[in-house]
Motif scaffolding. Sequence first.
Motif, PDB file in Angstrom:
ATOM      1  N   GLY A  73       0.817  -1.213   0.000  1.00  0.00           N
ATOM      2  CA  GLY A  73       0.000   0.000   0.000  1.00  0.00           C
ATOM      3  C   GLY A  73       0.845   1.255   0.000  1.00  0.00           C
ATOM      4  O   GLY A  73       0.578   2.214  -0.736  1.00  0.00           O
ATOM      5  N   GLN A  74       1.899   1.261   0.810  1.00  0.00           N
ATOM      6  CA  GLN A  74       2.788   2.429   0.875  1.00  0.00           C
ATOM      7  C   GLN A  74       3.495   2.654  -0.455  1.00  0.00           C
ATOM      8  O   GLN A  74       3.605   3.775  -0.925  1.00  0.00           O
ATOM      9  CB  GLN A  74       3.811   2.249   1.996  1.00  0.00           C
ATOM     10  CG  GLN A  74       4.645   3.492   2.262  1.00  0.00           C
ATOM     11  CD  GLN A  74       3.805   4.666   2.726  1.00  0.00           C
ATOM     12  OE1 GLN A  74       3.044   4.554   3.666  1.00  0.00           O
ATOM     13  NE2 GLN A  74       3.928   5.791   2.043  1.00  0.00           N
ATOM     14  N   GLU A 110       1.001   4.029  -2.892  1.00  0.00           N
ATOM     15  CA  GLU A 110       0.671   5.412  -2.540  1.00  0.00           C
ATOM     16  C   GLU A 110       1.805   6.358  -2.920  1.00  0.00           C
ATOM     17  O   GLU A 110       1.566   7.445  -3.457  1.00  0.00           O
ATOM     18  CB  GLU A 110       0.398   5.510  -1.044  1.00  0.00           C
ATOM     19  CG  GLU A 110      -0.004   6.908  -0.614  1.00  0.00           C
ATOM     20  CD  GLU A 110      -0.243   7.009   0.884  1.00  0.00           C
ATOM     21  OE1 GLU A 110      -0.202   8.134   1.379  1.00  0.00           O
ATOM     22  OE2 GLU A 110      -0.457   5.974   1.544  1.00  0.00           O
ATOM     23  N   ASP A 111       3.051   5.947  -2.666  1.00  0.00           N
ATOM     24  CA  ASP A 111       4.197   6.795  -3.012  1.00  0.00           C
ATOM     25  C   ASP A 111       4.288   7.048  -4.506  1.00  0.00           C
ATOM     26  O   ASP A 111       4.762   8.096  -4.936  1.00  0.00           O
ATOM     27  CB  ASP A 111       5.502   6.144  -2.520  1.00  0.00           C
ATOM     28  CG  ASP A 111       5.611   6.135  -1.008  1.00  0.00           C
ATOM     29  OD1 ASP A 111       4.841   6.863  -0.332  1.00  0.00           O
ATOM     30  OD2 ASP A 111       6.465   5.373  -0.485  1.00  0.00           O
ATOM     31  N   ALA A 171       1.693   7.294  -6.537  1.00  0.00           N
ATOM     32  CA  ALA A 171       0.457   7.906  -7.062  1.00  0.00           C
ATOM     33  C   ALA A 171       0.748   9.301  -7.608  1.00  0.00           C
ATOM     34  O   ALA A 171       1.450  10.088  -6.974  1.00  0.00           O
ATOM     35  CB  ALA A 171      -0.592   7.989  -5.960  1.00  0.00           C
ATOM     36  N   ARG A 200      -3.677  14.221   0.580  1.00  0.00           N
ATOM     37  CA  ARG A 200      -4.054  12.813   0.508  1.00  0.00           C
ATOM     38  C   ARG A 200      -5.247  12.594   1.431  1.00  0.00           C
ATOM     39  O   ARG A 200      -5.238  13.052   2.567  1.00  0.00           O
ATOM     40  CB  ARG A 200      -2.895  11.919   0.949  1.00  0.00           C
ATOM     41  CG  ARG A 200      -1.714  12.020   0.026  1.00  0.00           C
ATOM     42  CD  ARG A 200      -0.679  10.977   0.363  1.00  0.00           C
ATOM     43  NE  ARG A 200       0.515  11.159  -0.425  1.00  0.00           N
ATOM     44  CZ  ARG A 200       0.672  10.738  -1.678  1.00  0.00           C
ATOM     45  NH1 ARG A 200      -0.307  10.111  -2.277  1.00  0.00           N
ATOM     46  NH2 ARG A 200       1.794  10.942  -2.324  1.00  0.00           N
ATOM     47  N   TYR A 205      -7.738   9.911   3.344  1.00  0.00           N
ATOM     48  CA  TYR A 205      -7.769   8.536   3.822  1.00  0.00           C
ATOM     49  C   TYR A 205      -9.141   8.211   4.394  1.00  0.00           C
ATOM     50  O   TYR A 205      -9.810   9.074   4.953  1.00  0.00           O
ATOM     51  CB  TYR A 205      -6.727   8.299   4.922  1.00  0.00           C
ATOM     52  CG  TYR A 205      -5.315   8.445   4.436  1.00  0.00           C
ATOM     53  CD1 TYR A 205      -4.662   7.370   3.852  1.00  0.00           C
ATOM     54  CD2 TYR A 205      -4.636   9.649   4.561  1.00  0.00           C
ATOM     55  CE1 TYR A 205      -3.362   7.491   3.402  1.00  0.00           C
ATOM     56  CE2 TYR A 205      -3.338   9.779   4.116  1.00  0.00           C
ATOM     57  CZ  TYR A 205      -2.706   8.700   3.538  1.00  0.00           C
ATOM     58  OH  TYR A 205      -1.425   8.824   3.088  1.00  0.00           O
ATOM     59  N   PHE A 261      -6.073   4.830   1.088  1.00  0.00           N
ATOM     60  CA  PHE A 261      -5.785   6.079   0.386  1.00  0.00           C
ATOM     61  C   PHE A 261      -6.810   6.194  -0.732  1.00  0.00           C
ATOM     62  O   PHE A 261      -6.889   5.339  -1.599  1.00  0.00           O
ATOM     63  CB  PHE A 261      -4.354   6.064  -0.154  1.00  0.00           C
ATOM     64  CG  PHE A 261      -4.024   7.223  -1.044  1.00  0.00           C
ATOM     65  CD1 PHE A 261      -4.407   8.508  -0.730  1.00  0.00           C
ATOM     66  CD2 PHE A 261      -3.316   7.014  -2.212  1.00  0.00           C
ATOM     67  CE1 PHE A 261      -4.093   9.574  -1.551  1.00  0.00           C
ATOM     68  CE2 PHE A 261      -2.998   8.066  -3.044  1.00  0.00           C
ATOM     69  CZ  PHE A 261      -3.390   9.350  -2.719  1.00  0.00           C
ATOM     70  N   LEU A 264      -6.116   5.734  -4.602  1.00  0.00           N
ATOM     71  CA  LEU A 264      -5.832   4.407  -5.140  1.00  0.00           C
ATOM     72  C   LEU A 264      -6.845   3.364  -4.704  1.00  0.00           C
ATOM     73  O   LEU A 264      -6.920   2.293  -5.276  1.00  0.00           O
ATOM     74  CB  LEU A 264      -4.449   3.929  -4.664  1.00  0.00           C
ATOM     75  CG  LEU A 264      -3.244   4.638  -5.238  1.00  0.00           C
ATOM     76  CD1 LEU A 264      -1.994   4.226  -4.502  1.00  0.00           C
ATOM     77  CD2 LEU A 264      -3.106   4.296  -6.708  1.00  0.00           C
ATOM     78  N   ALA A 280      -3.383   1.357   2.766  1.00  0.00           N
ATOM     79  CA  ALA A 280      -2.114   2.003   3.065  1.00  0.00           C
ATOM     80  C   ALA A 280      -1.534   1.531   4.388  1.00  0.00           C
ATOM     81  O   ALA A 280      -0.356   1.665   4.636  1.00  0.00           O
ATOM     82  CB  ALA A 280      -2.290   3.519   3.078  1.00  0.00           C
TER      83      ALA A 280
END
Length: 199
Positions: free
Chosen positions: A119-120, A123-124, A126, A136, A138, A179, A182, A186
């Motif tokens: 997930g991280q 997200e990074d 995106a 962002r 959540y 997130f 996406l 996350a």
Amino acid sequence: MRHCNQGRLRQQIRFLQQQYLQDGNLPFSDILSSELIEQALTALQIGWVDRIYTPLVTLCVFLGQVLSADHSCQAAVARLIAHRVARKERACSARTGAYCQARQRLPEAFFSQIAGQTGQRLEDGAPSRWLWKNRRVYIFDGATVSMPDTAANQQAYPQPAHHRPGLGFPLIADRGHLFVGLWCRAGCGNVPLCRQRAK
């Protein structure tokens, strides 16, 4: 009877081989890299012998099993065989024992670690246009799951205090945040429900 089952298995493998020839990969192998798996294994201090069912292969086969209409171990192994044959690799055994043992060797913490890292990483990567007003966004969510009433589950996930002893099943609270750009997880965590409510 045995001959009939082998013929059915060969038919499944041919069908699944055609399916994987179009894609050519195991489920999620474009997201789950061996580097990501290695980081999780190192962080959790898990050793592994490099055989057919490596942690990466085991995880991809397991995810395919969960998402498939046929959740059986036999179908999961058949999909792996189709994948290997499509890549001109030697087919592994159609018996499910090695796969089930490999899956059992992966501890619960491994799945949480992989979900959080994946997930991280997503997200990074995106694009900024997915942000809302440059932020962002959540969503936090959770669910509870009851588990089989075994001694091991009772030890790891004791029943909530409001249950009378001997009644009910162990419960686990699954928490996570998504997130919105996406709709991927996350971060996540699993805790026994009785500890969750105490916090």
